[in-house]
Design an enzyme around this catalytic site. Structure first.
Site, mmCIF file in Angstrom:
data_model
loop_
_atom_site.group_PDB
_atom_site.id
_atom_site.type_symbol
_atom_site.label_atom_id
_atom_site.label_comp_id
_atom_site.label_asym_id
_atom_site.label_seq_id
_atom_site.Cartn_x
_atom_site.Cartn_y
_atom_site.Cartn_z
ATOM 1 N N GLY A 1 0.808 -1.223 0.000
ATOM 2 C CA GLY A 1 0.000 0.000 0.000
ATOM 3 C C GLY A 1 0.838 1.270 0.000
ATOM 4 O O GLY A 1 2.009 1.264 -0.411
ATOM 5 N N ASP B 1 -7.338 -0.512 1.741
ATOM 6 C CA ASP B 1 -7.777 0.857 2.020
ATOM 7 C C ASP B 1 -8.187 1.623 0.754
ATOM 8 O O ASP B 1 -8.910 2.604 0.830
ATOM 9 C CB ASP B 1 -6.657 1.641 2.729
HETATM 10 P P1 ADP Z 1 1.042 -0.011 3.812
HETATM 11 O O1 ADP Z 1 2.018 -0.319 2.728
HETATM 12 O O2 ADP Z 1 -0.012 -1.064 3.942
HETATM 13 O O3 ADP Z 1 0.465 1.391 3.681
HETATM 14 P P2 ADP Z 1 2.721 0.884 6.059
HETATM 15 O O4 ADP Z 1 2.277 2.296 5.960
HETATM 16 O O5 ADP Z 1 2.782 0.288 7.421
HETATM 17 O O6 ADP Z 1 1.817 -0.111 5.208
HETATM 18 O O7 ADP Z 1 4.162 0.770 5.392
HETATM 19 C C1 ADP Z 1 4.820 -0.476 5.297
HETATM 20 C C2 ADP Z 1 6.303 -0.306 5.433
HETATM 21 O O8 ADP Z 1 6.790 0.532 4.372
HETATM 22 C C3 ADP Z 1 6.781 0.389 6.694
HETATM 23 O O9 ADP Z 1 6.828 -0.464 7.792
HETATM 24 C C4 ADP Z 1 8.179 0.830 6.290
HETATM 25 O O10 ADP Z 1 9.077 -0.254 6.344
HETATM 26 C C5 ADP Z 1 7.966 1.213 4.829
HETATM 27 N N1 ADP Z 1 7.777 2.674 4.734
HETATM 28 C C6 ADP Z 1 6.668 3.389 5.035
HETATM 29 N N2 ADP Z 1 6.894 4.714 4.892
HETATM 30 C C7 ADP Z 1 8.186 4.845 4.510
HETATM 31 C C8 ADP Z 1 9.043 5.952 4.206
HETATM 32 N N3 ADP Z 1 8.606 7.205 4.282
HETATM 33 N N4 ADP Z 1 10.329 5.685 3.844
HETATM 34 C C9 ADP Z 1 10.789 4.430 3.771
HETATM 35 N N5 ADP Z 1 10.033 3.340 4.055
HETATM 36 C C10 ADP Z 1 8.748 3.537 4.413
#
Ligand code: ADP
Length: 323
Positions: free
Chosen positions: A102, A127
């Protein structure tokens, strides 16, 4: 020969397995080798790679969750963490990485791409908040699970002249709640994009009661300022003005657990194949999504940090139909 790694990251979504299968088998069709990374970016940093052949992804198209495992990995948000991930990718002689996930996961994918590594993303989250894909992998299944619960709650609600607050997932995006509200015939829909006060919800429920309804359903998105719990606390003091006897149900992670619907399996398969097609064309730094029925790559730069808005006309439609 090209060596491709694939991982699933962030919140799991039904259909991720179908996407993994499509990535692996499309890559094999190109004559490439594929490797699965365990548990998202955590596995990248830890060097947890395993070879995936056609048989390794057999019998998974119908399974929810992800055979590779997923994780939230704060370490990947640090430069040191990403450098270690890069080192591991080079050590395994991987040429390109496919990230199924996501909004957060694609932000991570963009960060790795900016360090010079070829990455392609696949839009996968229940989402449906990703710009670059009209609909993402897992949404249809999650919606159908929410709908089944709403249909059941309506039956018991009618028997007892009750109103139900049903909280659905979606993080900061109201798409799932809005669609569940429309498809489930809800009297009220509460989403983060359009502020609704508890007083307004109370008025809507009261109006439904006065119109002679045997039940009322309010679908509440988890990311709203007043979630189901907050609304229940408010209504406890204002019971008399609602008319109905009130109950609240939070669907929570149940929505993630189902076998992917036909729609999600086909979507995931097309996007998985689309990711390999993009790499074969020499493209990287793009999210592969579905727009207007077509598999489309969109540069990470155009999607990262943005959230897809909901269609206000659909919110109006939900309100018109709640008579
Ligand atoms: P989703 O992909 O379902 O939206 P998350 O928001 O928890 O889930 O993001 C998943 C993972 O992506 C995080 O745990 C992190 O390892 C990585 N990630 C999220 N935001 C960043 C960012 N700004 N920079 C680098 N890695 C990120």
């Amino acid at each position: 020969m090209k060596r491709i790694a694939v991982l699933t990251s962030g919140g799991d979504a039904p259909g991720m397995n179908a996407a993994i299968r499509a990535v692996v088998r499309s890559a094999l069709a190109q004559g490439w080798e594929t490797f699965g990374v365990r548990c998202g970016y955590a596995g990248l940093i830890g060097g947890h790679f395993e070879g995936l052949d056609a048989r390794a992804v057999g019998g998974i198209v119908q399974r929810g969750g992800t055979i590779l495992g997923s994780a939230r990995c704060p370490e990947f948000q640090t430069e040191d963490g990403r450098h270690e991930a890069l080192r591991q990718l080079h050590q395994q002689a991987i040429d390109a990485l496919v990230v199924i996930g996501g909004n957060g996961s694609q932000t991570g994918a963009q960060a790795l791409f900016q360090m010079g590594f070829p990455v392609v993303g696949i839009a996968s989250t229940i989402d449906n908040d990703l710009v670059g894909s009209d609909i993402t992998i897992g949404v249809d299944t999650a919606l159908n699970i929410a709908l089944e619960a709403i249909d059941r709650l309506k039956i018991t609600a009618s028997s007892h002249h009750r109103a139900f607050l049903v909280e659905v997932m979606g993080r900061n995006c109201g798409y799932l709640a809005l669609m569940a509200g429309i498809a489930g015939g809800a009297e009220v829909v509460v989403i983060p994009e359009i502020e609704t006060t508890p007083e307004q919800v109370a008025e809507e429920l009261r109006a439904a009661y006065e119109r002679g309804k045997a039940h009322a359903i309010a679908v509440v998105a988890e990311g709203t300022r007043y979630d189901a719990e907050a609304l229940v606390a408010y209504f406890r003091e204002h019971h008399a003005r609602i008319g109905f006897d009130l109950r609240a149900t939070t669907l929570g992670h149940v929505q993630r657990g189902g076998a992917p619907t036909a729609y999600d399996r086909v979507l995931a398969t097309r996007l998985g194949a689309g990711a390999i097609a993009a790499l074969a064309r020499g493209e990287a730094g793009v999210l592969v999504g579905m727009e207007q029925g077509r598999v489309v790559p969109t540069p990470f730069a155009a999607i990262v940090g943005r959230q897809k808005p909901i269609d206000p006309e659909l919110f109006t439609l939900a309100r018109i139909l709640n008579q």
